[in-house]
Scaffold this active site. Sequence first.
Site, PDB file in Angstrom:
ATOM      1  NE  ARG A 178     -10.499   6.752  -3.814  1.00 27.93           N
ATOM      2  CZ  ARG A 178     -11.743   7.051  -3.511  1.00 27.93           C
ATOM      3  NH1 ARG A 178     -12.370   8.013  -4.150  1.00 27.93           N
ATOM      4  NH2 ARG A 178     -12.380   6.397  -2.560  1.00 27.93           N
ATOM      5  CE1 TYR A 208     -12.617  -8.226   1.264  1.00 26.65           C
ATOM      6  CE2 TYR A 208     -10.906  -9.811   0.715  1.00 26.65           C
ATOM      7  CZ  TYR A 208     -11.327  -8.694   1.411  1.00 26.65           C
ATOM      8  OH  TYR A 208     -10.461  -8.053   2.248  1.00 26.65           O
ATOM      9  NE  ARG A 253      -4.138  -1.311  -0.260  1.00 27.93           N
ATOM     10  CZ  ARG A 253      -5.267  -1.651   0.347  1.00 27.93           C
ATOM     11  NH1 ARG A 253      -5.657  -1.003   1.393  1.00 27.93           N
ATOM     12  NH2 ARG A 253      -5.997  -2.623  -0.129  1.00 27.93           N
ATOM     13  NE  ARG A 266      -7.761   4.747   1.724  1.00 21.85           N
ATOM     14  CZ  ARG A 266      -8.555   3.817   2.221  1.00 21.85           C
ATOM     15  NH1 ARG A 266      -9.838   4.068   2.393  1.00 21.85           N
ATOM     16  NH2 ARG A 266      -8.085   2.634   2.571  1.00 21.85           N
ATOM     17  CG  ASP A 280      -8.549  -4.121  -4.901  1.00 23.36           C
ATOM     18  OD1 ASP A 280      -8.022  -3.400  -4.043  1.00 23.36           O
ATOM     19  OD2 ASP A 280      -9.277  -5.088  -4.615  1.00 23.36           O
TER      20      ASP A 280
HETATM   21  O1  CP3 Z   1       0.175   0.253  -3.366  1.00 20.85           O
HETATM   22  C1  CP3 Z   1      -0.322  -0.887  -3.452  1.00 20.85           C
HETATM   23  O2  CP3 Z   1      -0.282  -1.727  -2.521  1.00 20.85           O
HETATM   24  C2  CP3 Z   1      -0.876  -1.343  -4.791  1.00 20.85           C
HETATM   25  C3  CP3 Z   1      -2.262  -1.428  -4.983  1.00 20.85           C
HETATM   26  C4  CP3 Z   1      -3.139  -2.364  -4.150  1.00 20.85           C
HETATM   27  C5  CP3 Z   1      -4.421  -1.997  -3.711  1.00 20.85           C
HETATM   28  N1  CP3 Z   1      -5.028  -3.075  -3.155  1.00 20.85           N
HETATM   29  C6  CP3 Z   1      -5.003  -0.648  -3.879  1.00 20.85           C
HETATM   30  C7  CP3 Z   1      -6.144  -0.254  -3.050  1.00 20.85           C
HETATM   31  C8  CP3 Z   1      -2.954  -3.690  -3.767  1.00 20.85           C
HETATM   32  C9  CP3 Z   1      -1.719  -4.571  -3.921  1.00 20.85           C
HETATM   33  C10 CP3 Z   1      -4.164  -4.141  -3.149  1.00 20.85           C
HETATM   34  C11 CP3 Z   1      -4.381  -5.516  -2.651  1.00 20.85           C
HETATM   35  C12 CP3 Z   1      -5.612  -5.824  -1.906  1.00 20.85           C
HETATM   36  N2  CP3 Z   1      -6.878  -5.366  -2.118  1.00 20.85           N
HETATM   37  C13 CP3 Z   1      -5.679  -6.778  -0.863  1.00 20.85           C
HETATM   38  C14 CP3 Z   1      -4.520  -7.601  -0.378  1.00 20.85           C
HETATM   39  C15 CP3 Z   1      -3.662  -6.838   0.558  1.00 20.85           C
HETATM   40  C16 CP3 Z   1      -4.316  -6.509   1.868  1.00 20.85           C
HETATM   41  O3  CP3 Z   1      -4.534  -5.317   2.114  1.00 20.85           O
HETATM   42  O4  CP3 Z   1      -4.587  -7.443   2.629  1.00 20.85           O
HETATM   43  C17 CP3 Z   1      -7.007  -6.824  -0.415  1.00 20.85           C
HETATM   44  C18 CP3 Z   1      -7.553  -7.690   0.705  1.00 20.85           C
HETATM   45  C19 CP3 Z   1      -7.752  -5.928  -1.224  1.00 20.85           C
HETATM   46  C20 CP3 Z   1      -9.220  -5.675  -1.159  1.00 20.85           C
HETATM   47  C21 CP3 Z   1      -9.504  -4.262  -0.846  1.00 20.85           C
HETATM   48  N3  CP3 Z   1      -9.304  -3.211  -1.717  1.00 20.85           N
HETATM   49  C22 CP3 Z   1     -10.013  -3.748   0.355  1.00 20.85           C
HETATM   50  C23 CP3 Z   1     -10.351  -4.566   1.582  1.00 20.85           C
HETATM   51  C24 CP3 Z   1     -10.131  -2.362   0.188  1.00 20.85           C
HETATM   52  C25 CP3 Z   1     -10.726  -1.364   1.133  1.00 20.85           C
HETATM   53  C26 CP3 Z   1      -9.728  -1.098   2.169  1.00 20.85           C
HETATM   54  C27 CP3 Z   1      -9.790   0.269   2.685  1.00 20.85           C
HETATM   55  O5  CP3 Z   1      -8.798   0.554   3.375  1.00 20.85           O
HETATM   56  O6  CP3 Z   1     -10.728   1.021   2.403  1.00 20.85           O
HETATM   57  C28 CP3 Z   1      -9.638  -2.033  -1.098  1.00 20.85           C
HETATM   58  C29 CP3 Z   1      -9.523  -0.679  -1.672  1.00 20.85           C
HETATM   59  C30 CP3 Z   1      -8.162  -0.237  -2.066  1.00 20.85           C
HETATM   60  N4  CP3 Z   1      -7.287  -0.983  -2.813  1.00 20.85           N
HETATM   61  C31 CP3 Z   1      -7.570   1.034  -1.799  1.00 20.85           C
HETATM   62  C32 CP3 Z   1      -6.321   1.036  -2.422  1.00 20.85           C
HETATM   63  C33 CP3 Z   1      -5.333   2.170  -2.507  1.00 20.85           C
HETATM   64  C34 CP3 Z   1      -8.239   2.185  -1.069  1.00 20.85           C
HETATM   65  C35 CP3 Z   1      -9.085   2.830  -2.098  1.00 20.85           C
HETATM   66  C36 CP3 Z   1      -9.478   4.240  -1.911  1.00 20.85           C
HETATM   67  O7  CP3 Z   1     -10.490   4.482  -1.221  1.00 20.85           O
HETATM   68  O8  CP3 Z   1      -8.837   5.138  -2.513  1.00 20.85           O
END
Ligand code: CP3
Length: 326
Positions: free
Chosen positions: A23, A135, A10, A14, A60
């Site tokens: 975003r 999920y 990550r 954000r 994602d």
């Molecule tokens: O910088 C990076 O890591 C690259 C991009 C990336 C994202 N998601 C962007 C993202 C990667 C590698 C992921 C993987 C991901 N997505 C996982 C595995 C890693 C982990 O965190 O356990 C999982 C479980 C997801 C599913 C997912 N996507 C969730 C649960 C959420 C919401 C989480 C939250 O904090 O709101 C997302 C959204 C997401 N994916 C965001 C980002 C930057 C936040 C989106 C936003 O609101 O801008």
Amino acid sequence: MSPPPVWFMRQAGRYLPEYRALRKKAGSFLNLCFDPVAAAEVTLQPVRRYDLDAAILFADILLIPMFMGQKLSFEAGEGPRLSPALLNEKVDLSIDQISEHLGPIMETIRLCRKELAQSKALIGFAGAPWTVATYMIAGQGVKDPAALRSFAYNCPEVFDDLIKKLETATIEYLKNQIKAGVQAVQLFESWASGLPADFMREFCVAPAARIARAVKADHPEIPFIAFPKGAGHILVDYAEKGIFDGISIDSSTDPAWAAEQLSPKVTVQGGLDPLLVVQGGDAMHAAAVKILQAFEGRPYIFNLGHGFVPHTPPEHVAELVKLVRT
Ligand code: CP3
């Protein structure tokens, strides 16, 4: 001793003001994922800011279920939603058209590769079948895996078919990412914790190993990293599969234990509690040094035990990178 390579889970997201600005302009997280120019920019932002050793593709793990036929949305403050949830409804899932959906993501990869210095790696990724299945079944993230395991026990055919389909789709997705230009891949198993050991071996370790083997059959030179969060001592099973080049450890894993128990043939990655980067200062310093010392003399990549949280101060990240490099 030269410092280990460093990147962060990550690292784009954000906590960075430049991410929040893009975003906002894109309107939603998914719009950002499907706009290659914006997604490439977001991928590169943290590498520019901190001169990190690697970029990770901005996308994602839940795009695959969307390509398979579920509706994906992200509600503000609520996390992801997939509908219909497999727990409530029989859904016709198809993996035949996966590659037709991949255009924008592959374009993001090509744009990133063009912009990135040769010395920086571009990392591709996917979710591991069990984590993505959680999920898909619940329609959202769930902290307690009981209902999911019950689903697997109650409907073994549906569950097996789902895991197999996810395996096939993931192999295709990762191979396409490599063809477009990523130089390493990471498989995220975010929900391994709390599973019985044999369940984890059957539905987490074995599918991950099959995916790695299939990807490496075509691309033997591409490092494959597994991140089974919460796998505990089953990390040893991952290491002993002999197919993963890297194993990423979560914050609950004792670095000294990992250094001793995980085959020296695998590169260990990660471990630092992301909340210590929120804290910064001496606590972050001490924990990072302890990790670096534990893995001295063996291949190690500096990273977190899970992703940055949104309230991480960006200046603490700069401090951390400086510490690792000196
Ligand atoms: O910088 C990076 O890591 C690259 C991009 C990336 C994202 N998601 C962007 C993202 C990667 C590698 C992921 C993987 C991901 N997505 C996982 C595995 C890693 C982990 O965190 O356990 C999982 C479980 C997801 C599913 C997912 N996507 C969730 C649960 C959420 C919401 C989480 C939250 O904090 O709101 C997302 C959204 C997401 N994916 C965001 C980002 C930057 C936040 C989106 C936003 O609101 O801008």
